[in-house]
Design a protein around this motif. Structure first.
Motif, PDB file in Angstrom:
ATOM      1  N   ALA A 185      86.410  40.383  42.858  1.00 23.45           N
ATOM      2  CA  ALA A 185      85.174  41.097  43.181  1.00 23.45           C
ATOM      3  C   ALA A 185      83.973  40.343  42.599  1.00 23.45           C
ATOM      4  O   ALA A 185      84.081  39.701  41.549  1.00 23.45           O
ATOM      5  CB  ALA A 185      85.221  42.511  42.619  1.00 23.45           C
ATOM      6  N   PRO A 186      82.819  40.394  43.252  1.00 25.94           N
ATOM      7  CA  PRO A 186      81.634  39.704  42.722  1.00 25.94           C
ATOM      8  C   PRO A 186      81.330  40.078  41.281  1.00 25.94           C
ATOM      9  O   PRO A 186      80.921  39.221  40.488  1.00 25.94           O
ATOM     10  CB  PRO A 186      80.522  40.152  43.680  1.00 25.94           C
ATOM     11  CG  PRO A 186      81.227  40.457  44.967  1.00 25.94           C
ATOM     12  CD  PRO A 186      82.561  41.028  44.566  1.00 25.94           C
ATOM     13  N   GLU A 187      81.519  41.342  40.926  1.00 29.20           N
ATOM     14  CA  GLU A 187      81.250  41.772  39.551  1.00 29.20           C
ATOM     15  C   GLU A 187      82.156  41.058  38.558  1.00 29.20           C
ATOM     16  O   GLU A 187      81.723  40.676  37.457  1.00 29.20           O
ATOM     17  CB  GLU A 187      81.440  43.288  39.441  1.00 29.20           C
ATOM     18  CG  GLU A 187      81.183  43.841  38.051  1.00 29.20           C
ATOM     19  CD  GLU A 187      81.471  45.328  37.955  1.00 29.20           C
ATOM     20  OE1 GLU A 187      81.132  45.924  36.927  1.00 29.20           O
ATOM     21  OE2 GLU A 187      82.032  45.893  38.925  1.00 29.20           O
ATOM     22  N   THR A 188      83.419  40.865  38.938  1.00 26.77           N
ATOM     23  CA  THR A 188      84.348  40.172  38.052  1.00 26.77           C
ATOM     24  C   THR A 188      83.980  38.705  37.924  1.00 26.77           C
ATOM     25  O   THR A 188      84.000  38.141  36.819  1.00 26.77           O
ATOM     26  CB  THR A 188      85.784  40.310  38.579  1.00 26.77           C
ATOM     27  OG1 THR A 188      86.100  41.692  38.769  1.00 26.77           O
ATOM     28  CG2 THR A 188      86.782  39.699  37.609  1.00 26.77           C
ATOM     29  N   ARG A 189      83.663  38.061  39.045  1.00 22.06           N
ATOM     30  CA  ARG A 189      83.254  36.652  38.979  1.00 22.06           C
ATOM     31  C   ARG A 189      82.017  36.486  38.099  1.00 22.06           C
ATOM     32  O   ARG A 189      81.919  35.542  37.314  1.00 22.06           O
ATOM     33  CB  ARG A 189      82.988  36.108  40.382  1.00 22.06           C
ATOM     34  CG  ARG A 189      84.237  35.982  41.238  1.00 22.06           C
ATOM     35  CD  ARG A 189      84.023  35.031  42.401  1.00 22.06           C
ATOM     36  NE  ARG A 189      82.941  35.447  43.280  1.00 22.06           N
ATOM     37  CZ  ARG A 189      83.086  36.248  44.328  1.00 22.06           C
ATOM     38  NH1 ARG A 189      84.290  36.745  44.612  1.00 22.06           N
ATOM     39  NH2 ARG A 189      82.055  36.576  45.089  1.00 22.06           N
ATOM     40  N   LYS A 190      81.082  37.419  38.230  1.00 20.78           N
ATOM     41  CA  LYS A 190      79.872  37.339  37.411  1.00 20.78           C
ATOM     42  C   LYS A 190      80.217  37.489  35.922  1.00 20.78           C
ATOM     43  O   LYS A 190      79.660  36.769  35.068  1.00 20.78           O
ATOM     44  CB  LYS A 190      78.905  38.440  37.837  1.00 20.78           C
ATOM     45  CG  LYS A 190      77.556  38.450  37.083  1.00 20.78           C
ATOM     46  CD  LYS A 190      76.719  37.221  37.386  1.00 20.78           C
ATOM     47  CE  LYS A 190      75.263  37.375  36.961  1.00 20.78           C
ATOM     48  NZ  LYS A 190      75.093  37.710  35.548  1.00 20.78           N
ATOM     49  N   ALA A 191      81.113  38.402  35.591  1.00 18.24           N
ATOM     50  CA  ALA A 191      81.513  38.581  34.201  1.00 18.24           C
ATOM     51  C   ALA A 191      82.154  37.305  33.654  1.00 18.24           C
ATOM     52  O   ALA A 191      81.888  36.891  32.518  1.00 18.24           O
ATOM     53  CB  ALA A 191      82.472  39.761  34.071  1.00 18.24           C
ATOM     54  N   LEU A 192      83.012  36.676  34.455  1.00 13.88           N
ATOM     55  CA  LEU A 192      83.650  35.435  34.031  1.00 13.88           C
ATOM     56  C   LEU A 192      82.617  34.326  33.820  1.00 13.88           C
ATOM     57  O   LEU A 192      82.716  33.540  32.868  1.00 13.88           O
ATOM     58  CB  LEU A 192      84.680  34.994  35.072  1.00 13.88           C
ATOM     59  CG  LEU A 192      85.948  35.855  35.168  1.00 13.88           C
ATOM     60  CD1 LEU A 192      86.693  35.562  36.462  1.00 13.88           C
ATOM     61  CD2 LEU A 192      86.859  35.617  33.967  1.00 13.88           C
ATOM     62  N   GLU A 193      81.621  34.260  34.694  1.00  9.13           N
ATOM     63  CA  GLU A 193      80.584  33.239  34.567  1.00  9.13           C
ATOM     64  C   GLU A 193      79.709  33.487  33.347  1.00  9.13           C
ATOM     65  O   GLU A 193      79.370  32.550  32.606  1.00  9.13           O
ATOM     66  CB  GLU A 193      79.740  33.207  35.844  1.00  9.13           C
ATOM     67  CG  GLU A 193      80.496  32.683  37.058  1.00  9.13           C
ATOM     68  CD  GLU A 193      79.805  33.020  38.373  1.00  9.13           C
ATOM     69  OE1 GLU A 193      78.740  33.673  38.326  1.00  9.13           O
ATOM     70  OE2 GLU A 193      80.340  32.641  39.433  1.00  9.13           O
ATOM     71  N   ASP A 194      79.335  34.745  33.119  1.00 10.15           N
ATOM     72  CA  ASP A 194      78.528  35.062  31.946  1.00 10.15           C
ATOM     73  C   ASP A 194      79.295  34.777  30.662  1.00 10.15           C
ATOM     74  O   ASP A 194      78.740  34.245  29.687  1.00 10.15           O
ATOM     75  CB  ASP A 194      78.093  36.530  31.981  1.00 10.15           C
ATOM     76  CG  ASP A 194      77.084  36.814  33.090  1.00 10.15           C
ATOM     77  OD1 ASP A 194      76.280  35.918  33.412  1.00 10.15           O
ATOM     78  OD2 ASP A 194      77.116  37.938  33.631  1.00 10.15           O
TER      79      ASP A 194
END
Length: 858
Positions: free
Chosen positions: A142-151
């Motif tokens: 999910a986009p939210e998960t990818r964003k968390a991994l990137e942050d």
């Protein structure tokens, strides 16, 4: 753990070149001569800043990090981006060496650090392709998960930017620099985080070990005798997780069995699997490679039976011991929780992964134990070169070439070959080859073109759900923000590998359980034995739909217990999960203790903790009377069957148990299938005790007569007495289980160097421990090797849903990964003594307990 030892000792799996170890020894001597001041400076150089202010680029607002006296951080931020960026930074502060080592492990790149000695492990990991799968998963999330991994990665990299020198990162890098001065850690990426989930899936990969053991055993004895050593689950004595009274979930159904028919031993291909398979678990946390019985405990009790009037939830996952511990305790809190920032978490994290893996948020608590469904199958493949036979035709294998860089040497090329079932593993996993004879015996057929050396005509492929890209990282964040049981089940639906028993409680008084995971449906067979890949009859036809997996919500009993026991009775009409469960000794003991506590009154937090420390041996009440009958005296006479540290009876009983297994089975089973002593062997011996003349009791190496049950019991008593007299003295009343059953907290890389001063820097212990392999306080040991602890309750947690700040927890070692830091091992003695510390979560409580406060600024 990785063992790096001098050439004179040569323990597996890792060996550094003699010149490397000599250099390290010289370093230690030089540093010692240079004076204590240099040593202190070198050790303390990488200690993190825990108070004051640090600039963290990319933050939108300030982040506050309160740490208590144990160094456990509680992070408060205004947005998920800031929260996960700060988590990455804090993880790197305490554990970056561990994180870097993990990603090198899961990418098959250890040889870049340690040279040719780690090539075996790198070849296995590259063959399995953990990193390749992790990279493929990113696009599925999910986009939210990818964003968390990137942050999260941005936070780690900000720390790296601020700590350029080797000594600035950790003492390990300062030591490594002397032998591998060119090594510089790369920047962190989301795939680095995801790949660790593959390592955990490997550690908890269900019945692959049993599948190999069955085939190896059947290569040495007739198949019907081999089957005796894998008894069914004792449903009449040990309850499954989902009982008939619950009225929820789905029954399991057995699958068609392969026809029994023995054929002569002719193969070696499967047998090349176990040695390397054992090396990998030792590396990743399950020391010694003995996975049988490894698991966890978790249970939840409704408010109707508790002193608080709200649920209590307990969890203690069992994993391999090491220092630092695999877990990292932390809190992740949005200052103003709401739709834009929904997180308010306290629990156990993995250094290298955003979010909380086990713990609680503002409304729910959850815990894990290993479900253990059969998600791996070994396929015997007929091969000619790079082709394999399938349904009468020869197909080309998929091949790829992996380049493995080697510190101090030339790169090594590895050709990975895969059939439609998965990668060929028989060249890199040793016991896969040795198990071919038994597998052929069970299959009842032999390929007509089978040569004497099966490695040239039959090879072994691995089908495993974790080698398919999945969405487990989504599940972690969904759990982290779940509000109710419906949200919890939605998160569980994404929890694909490793499949776990998920228990649940919420602040509204509800309790629940869900079995998740991608669990295959087979056209034929039950996955218990290696299958013929060339026929096309044993293919996976899909996966069990999530809605058909077992679950429970508010059962009438008012409690739910999971301890790797059977989930549900295998009855007609439902999906097949596995036939290889833990046999329920731990789970039934927890049930019995809960029912006793409920009958006497109410269950408290202290009750839950006391049950976690329970040490009663579940086989002893049956076996000890037989031992007394054949002449055993003190200290077994009058022993209460508890295995506390000061127990002489526990010391003697476990020594007798070890020698009884060796006497009974050592003469007929291959080395790689010798009994490690878990609860499967409890069930085997339980049945044999009723058959005093069973052939298993006979020692085939003697010819004058056939030995019986009582001969073996008497011999085991004598063997144990002789061993303990040598180890502990000639006064049986002075024998102590804790003097035998010790735990060494060994650093997973430098801790087994073989050089005393280096090991002294990083290792701690020994700790005297209680319990045993299949007690609730599950301190596992391998009867083939000795009494030393090889896996443990890696943490203990009890969550109080009436007041989260009254919850309790403990970690195996400490928050810090920096040797000699105050928080490196400050929880170890508490853990060994069965104690816990406050598990704070509210900002008021965290502030009050704060020993240090760090402000991260944009």
């Amino acid at each position: 753990m990785v063992r790096i030892a001098p050439f004179a000792r040569l323990p597996r799996p890792l060996r550094w070149a003699a010149r490397v170890l000599t250099t390290l020894l010289v370093l230690v001597l030089v540093v010692a001569i240079a004076g204590a001041g240099v040593v202190v400076w070198t050790v303390r150089q990488s200690f993190p800043q825990l108070d004051g202010e640090i600039r963290l680029p990319g933050l939108a607002a300030t982040v506050t990090v309160h740490r208590d006296a144990y160094g456990i951080p509680q992070i408060y931020a205004d947005s998920p981006a800031d929260l996960f960026r700060a988590q990455g930074y804090v993880h790197a502060q305490d554990r970056f060496w561990e994180m870097d080592f993990r990603r090198k492990t899961t990418a098959g790149r250890l040889s870049e650090l340690f040279g040719a000695s780690t090539l075996e492990i790198d070849k296995v990991v590259r063959t399995l392709g953990w990193r390749r799968v992790a990279e493929q998963e990113i696009a599925l999330l999910a986009p939210e998960t990818r964003k968390a991994l990137e942050d999260y990665a941005a936070g780690v990299n900000a720390w790296l930017d601020q700590h350029a020198g080797a000594a600035d990162k950790s003492l390990e890098y300062a030591v490594l620099k002397l032998t591998n001065g060119d090594y510089t850690p790369e920047r962190w990426t989301p795939a680095d985080s995801l790949a660790w989930l593959k390592a955990m899936a490997w550690d908890l990969r269900s019945n692959m070990g049993e599948e190999l053991d069955r085939a190896l055993t059947a290569g040495s004895v007739p198949v019907d005798r081999a089957e005796q050593l894998f008894p069914g689950y004792p449903f009449d004595r040990h309850r499954p997780i989902v009982t008939g009274e619950s009225g929820a979930g789905t029954a399991a159904k057995g699958m068609t069995r392969v026809v029994r028919q023995a054929v002569p031993e002719q193969a070696r291909a499967l047998a090349r699997t176990a040695e390397a398979m054992r090396a990998l678990p030792a590396l990743l946390g399950t020391a010694g490679g003995d996975l049988a019985g490894i698991g966890s405990n978790s249970w939840v009790v409704s408010g109707a039976h508790t002193t608080t009037g709200e649920p209590l939830l307990a969890n203690d996952p069992h994993l391999g011991p090491r220092i630092p511990s695999i877990w990292y305790q932390a809190g992740l809190h949005c200052r103003q929780r709401g739709p834009a920032c929904p997180f308010d978490l306290t629990g156990y994290t993995f250094a290298g992964l955003p979010g909380v893996v086990i713990g609680h948020n503002h409304r729910i608590a959850w815990g894990f134990t290993n479900l253990g469904p059969d998600v791996t199958d070994l396929y015997l493949e007929r091969t000619k070169g790079d082709t394999y036979q399938f349904r009468g035709e020869w197909r080309a294998m998929e091949t790829r070439v992996e380049q493995i860089k080697v510190a101090g040497g030339a790169p090594v090329s590895l050709t990975v070959r895969s059939t439609g079932h998965g990668p060929i593993i028989s060249e890199v996993l040793a016991d896969a080859g040795r198990a071919v004879p038994g597998a052929a015996a069970k299959l009842g057929e032999q390929p007509p073109d089978l040569p004497q050396d099966l490695s040239q005509g039959v090879e072994v492929a691995l089908r495993w759900t974790a080698l398919d890209p999945g969405r487990t990282a989504d599940a972690i964040l969904l759990l982290n923000k779940a509000d109710d049981f419906e949200d919890f089940r939605a998160a569980a639906a994404a929890f694909e590998v490793p499949a776990q028993n998920l228990i649940y409680a919420d602040v509204d008084g509800n309790i629940g359980y869900q079995a998740p995971g991608r669990i295959p449906v087979r056209a034929k067979g039950d996955g218990r034995w290696p299958a013929p890949g060339w026929t096309g009859e044993y293919e996976w036809q899909g996966f069990i739909p999530f809605e058909k997996l077992p679950y429970v919500y508010n059962p009438p009993a008012g409690y739910i217990v999971t301890a790797n026991n059977a989930v549900i009775r295998q009855e007609k009409g439902g999906p097949f999960l596995t036939g290889d469960w833990s046999y329920g000794y731990r789970s039934q003991r927890v049930v019995d203790r809960l029912e006793q506590a409920i009958a006497k009154g109410k269950v408290s937090v202290e009750t839950m903790q006391d049950i976690q420390r329970d040490t009663r041996n579940g086989l002893a009440p049956l076996l000890v009377p037989h031992l007394l009958r054949v002449g055993a005296g003190e200290p077994l006479r009058g022993w209460d069957f508890d295995q506390d540290r000061e127990s002489a009876g526990a010391a003697y009983f476990n020594a007798v148990w070890r020698h009884l297994l060796r006497r009974t089975f050592g003469d007929e089973l291959p080395d790689s299938a010798q009994p490690g002593g878990g609860d499967r062997w409890y069930e085997v011996i339980r049945a044999l005790l009723d058959r005093p003349d069973d052939p298993w009791w006979d020692d085939v190496s003697t010819t004058d007569r056939a030995e019986t049950r009582d001969d073996m019991l008497t011999a085991a008593l004598a063997d144990a007495k002789a061993e303990l007299t040598e180890l502990l003295g000639d006064d049986p009343s002075a024998w102590r289980w804790g003097d035998l059953h010790t735990l060494e907290l060994t650093h997973e890389t430098l801790g087994s160097s073989g050089i005393g001063p280096i090991e002294w820097l990083f290792n701690r212990g020994p700790l005297r421990t209680q319990g045993g392999k299949d007690t609730v306080d599950a301190t596992g040991w391998d009867a083939t090797e000795g009494y030393q602890v090889s896996w443990v309750p890696s943490m203990r947690m009890v969550v109080d849903l009436a007041d989260f700040d009254r919850s309790r927890w403990i970690n195996l070692t400490g928050a810090s990964g920096h040797a000699f830091h105050a928080n490196y091992d400050d929880q170890a003695e508490l853990w060994a003594d069965g104690q816990t510390t406050p598990m704070r979560s509210s900002e008021k409580a965290a502030s009050a307990d704060a020993a240090d406060t760090l402000t991260l600024t944009p």
